[in-house]
Design an enzyme around this catalytic site. Structure first.
Site, PDB file in Angstrom:
ATOM      1  N   LYS A  65       0.767  -1.291  -0.012  1.00  0.00           N
ATOM      2  CA  LYS A  65       0.002   0.007  -0.157  1.00  0.00           C
ATOM      3  C   LYS A  65       1.008   1.046  -0.109  1.00  0.00           C
ATOM      4  O   LYS A  65       1.590   1.556   1.038  1.00  0.00           O
ATOM      5  CB  LYS A  65      -0.993  -0.178   1.141  1.00  0.00           C
ATOM      6  CG  LYS A  65      -1.961   1.151   1.033  1.00  0.00           C
ATOM      7  CD  LYS A  65      -2.506   1.711   2.185  1.00  0.00           C
ATOM      8  CE  LYS A  65      -1.875   2.668   2.919  1.00  0.00           C
ATOM      9  NZ  LYS A  65      -1.778   3.916   2.042  1.00  0.00           N
ATOM     10  N   GLY A 121       7.414   4.912   7.649  1.00  0.00           N
ATOM     11  CA  GLY A 121       6.568   6.289   7.874  1.00  0.00           C
ATOM     12  C   GLY A 121       6.719   6.604   9.132  1.00  0.00           C
ATOM     13  O   GLY A 121       7.920   6.782   9.684  1.00  0.00           O
ATOM     14  N   GLU A 162      10.575   1.376   9.939  1.00  0.00           N
ATOM     15  CA  GLU A 162      11.463   2.427   9.516  1.00  0.00           C
ATOM     16  C   GLU A 162      10.867   3.609   9.786  1.00  0.00           C
ATOM     17  O   GLU A 162       9.752   4.113   9.101  1.00  0.00           O
ATOM     18  CB  GLU A 162      11.916   2.246   8.213  1.00  0.00           C
ATOM     19  CG  GLU A 162      12.497   1.001   7.894  1.00  0.00           C
ATOM     20  CD  GLU A 162      14.187   0.731   8.702  1.00  0.00           C
ATOM     21  OE1 GLU A 162      14.452   1.876   9.147  1.00  0.00           O
ATOM     22  OE2 GLU A 162      14.450  -0.399   8.819  1.00  0.00           O
ATOM     23  N   CYS A 220      13.868  10.965   5.993  1.00  0.00           N
ATOM     24  CA  CYS A 220      13.918  10.359   7.542  1.00  0.00           C
ATOM     25  C   CYS A 220      15.223  10.832   8.185  1.00  0.00           C
ATOM     26  O   CYS A 220      15.277  11.076   9.265  1.00  0.00           O
ATOM     27  CB  CYS A 220      13.467   8.961   7.661  1.00  0.00           C
ATOM     28  SG  CYS A 220      14.512   7.999   6.325  1.00  0.00           S
ATOM     29  N   GLU A 246      10.385  16.099  14.621  1.00  0.00           N
ATOM     30  CA  GLU A 246      10.897  16.027  13.178  1.00  0.00           C
ATOM     31  C   GLU A 246      10.079  16.960  12.491  1.00  0.00           C
ATOM     32  O   GLU A 246       8.685  16.940  12.826  1.00  0.00           O
ATOM     33  CB  GLU A 246      10.496  14.693  12.648  1.00  0.00           C
ATOM     34  CG  GLU A 246      10.965  14.172  11.617  1.00  0.00           C
ATOM     35  CD  GLU A 246      10.409  12.868  11.177  1.00  0.00           C
ATOM     36  OE1 GLU A 246       9.337  12.455  11.189  1.00  0.00           O
ATOM     37  OE2 GLU A 246      11.445  12.219  10.466  1.00  0.00           O
TER      38      GLU A 246
END
Ligand code: NAD
Length: 490
Positions: free
Chosen positions: A182, A234, A257, A292, A391
């Site tokens: 997905k 994600g 991750e 990331c 983040e």
């Protein structure tokens, strides 16, 4: 000439199940980040359609012979797939660029070749990783054999749609599994082409399926009883939800991750300040910091701080903000106007809290139809501030200074994230001390960012993830180990 007309790109806005395009589901609008145009829609899969995709994958796993095929033959098909991806570079690169944040020069020269080469790397693993023979009693044979899980559910983010998907799908398929992927509902199309090419290459229909939709579709996929393993990339917040779904639906193994807030440590002894300035700049401006492993916290020793910040800020000026389909574009747009607004709000709030804005802090050109954010430097910051702790996923560099190695390590330590870190020094002993002490899944010394060495695994500590993508580890995580003990004494 790489530039292209975004309106001429054919958009495969469908699911891909059992080797064919499948329609169905309420439409979700998809926006081009470069000009905020709604350029296509993607169908949001119903519960029944997720069922159909997973059952199809399960049948292909059981009946197509992919899992039982000799590993060398699996490898051959995967290499043909990699070749087809390279031959299809124009179509794939345009499809990737048109609706994502990736400039066309980057997709042609990096994303597509990187994706193909990653598939080739895992093709080579197929016949190189097996079980062990284990020392046991003389009239017994002890061993482990490995086998695929069955159907792997893969969930991908929007920031590097093809590359992130290939890191999930390639090791799983090479290891003999079937996959239902997905992609993000914001960048859903290029992986459909990737799956079409897999079938053209001779990978049996149903081994690689794509199901389109939002987070609920991801949740349904993760919970499906025929999914034996989940691999997710994600945000940390969603990763926790996926882990919960896996725990509640059969304690499935899961690879996560997730996010990061990675420090870059620069010491007074660096030899070439311009080179380091370029490196630090690249680590926060690549994909406009929507990475990331973005090096979003610069920790610099006081002796070089002033000079380094000046130079980074002048390297920032070289970035060209143009639509992703323009040849010269280098600065990526922010994925949406909403996200750009969120980044701007964080920057403003940090300044209100006492930080100094050294450069940036606004949209490029003040336009409201696209979301290019100026690479930004904030100084006078600390870990209590939102911008330093969380983040941002934008081109915002927070700078702190230190005097001693111990202070550098203290500043580098993050309460929850531990994805990656950079160390820039000419002193090998110091570099090694830092490597040993930093709480991060990857430490780069005198470079920042991934190389083409797919053998080097990537993955975070603490809230940045569980398990690894890339490397032997990602292949092994897609096979389960069975222990065997044979008594031949009678
Ligand atoms: P996200 O967590 O919002 O979404 C990721 C995917 O999960 C999407 O496909 C989304 O539809 C799906 N999803 C959403 N809710 C779900 C649920 N409840 N169950 C299952 N699936 C669900 O992340 P994003 O905004 O697409 O990507 C950015 C994030 O990804 C950043 O935090 C970034 O650091 C991280 N990331 C990490 C790595 C890594 O290797 N560590 C690489 C790339 C991106």
């Amino acid at each position: 000439m790489l530039s292209f007309n975004p309106d001429e790109v054919r958009i495969p806005n469908n699911h891909f199940i059992g080797g064919i395009a499948v329609e169905g589901g309420e439409a979700i609008d998809v926006m081009r980040p470069s000009d905020a145009v709604l350029y296509a829609s993607v169908p949001n899969a119903s519960h029944d359609l997720v069922d159909q995709a997973v059952e199809n994958a399960w049948r292909a796993f059981k009946e197509s012979g992919w899992a039982n095929r000799s590993p060398r033959d699996r490898a051959k098909a995967m290499k043909r797939w990699a070749n087809l991806i390279e031959q299809d570079v124009t179509t794939l690169a345009q499809l990737e660029s048109v609706g994502s944040t990736r400039p066309i020069s980057a997709t042609v020269n990096w994303d597509i070749p990187f994706c193909a080469e990653g598939i080739r790397f895992y093709a080579e693993y197929a016949d190189k990783c097996g079980g062990d023979v284990i020392p046991t009693q003389d009239d017994h044979l002890g061993m482990t054999i490995t086998e695929p899980f069955g159907v792997v559910g893969a969930i991908a983010p929007w920031n590097f749609p093809l590359v992130m998907a290939s890191w999930k799908v390639a090791p799983a398929i090479a290891a003999g599994n079937a996959v239902v992927l997905k992609p993000s509902e914001m960048t859903p199309f290029s992986v459909v082409r990737l799956a079409e090419l897999a079938v053209e290459a001779g990978i049996p229909p149903g081994i690689f399926n794509v199901i389109q939709g939002d987070g609920l579709v991801g949740d349904t996929l993760a919970r499906h009883p025929l999914i034996s393993k989940v691999t997710f990339t994600g945000s940390t917040r969603t990763g926790a939800l996926v882990m919960t779904a896996c725990a509640q639906s059969g304690t499935k193994p899961v690879t996560l991750e997730l996010g990061g807030k990675s420090p870059q440590l620069v010491f007074n002894d660096i030899k070439d300040i311009d080179k380091v300035a370029r490196r630090i700049s690249g680590a926060i401006t690549t994909n406009s910091g929507q990475v990331c492993v973005a090096g979003s916290r610069l920790l610099v020793q006081a002796g070089v701080a002033e000079q380094l910040i000046e130079r980074i800020s002048s390297v920032f000026e070289e970035q060209v903000a143009q639509s992703t389909w323009e040849n010269n574009a280098t600065l990526s747009p922010i994925i949406s106007l909403k996200e750009a607004d969120r980044i701007d709000t964080v920057v403003r709030k940090t300044v209100e809290e006492g930080a100094s804005l050294f450069t940036g802090g606004c949209m490029v050109g003040g336009t409201d139809s696209s979301a290019f954010y100026k690479p930004t430097i904030l100084t006078n910051v600390n870990m209590e501030m939102d911008a330093v702790r969380n983040e941002i996923f934008g081109p915002v560099l927070c700078v702190e200074t230190f005097e001693t190695d111990e202070e550098a390590l203290q500043l580098a330590s993050h309460p929850s994230y531990g994805l990656s870190a950079g160390v820039h020094t000419a002193d090998l002993n110091r570099a090694m001390r830092m490597v040993k002490s930093l709480d991060a899944g990857t430490v780069w010394v005198n470079r920042y960012g991934r190389s083409w060495d797919f053998a080097i695994p990537t993955g975070g500590f603490k809230s940045s993830g569980i398990g690894k993508d890339l490397g032997r580890q990602a292949y092994e995580a897609n096979r389960r180990t069975k222990s065997v003990l044979i008594d031949f004494s009678e």
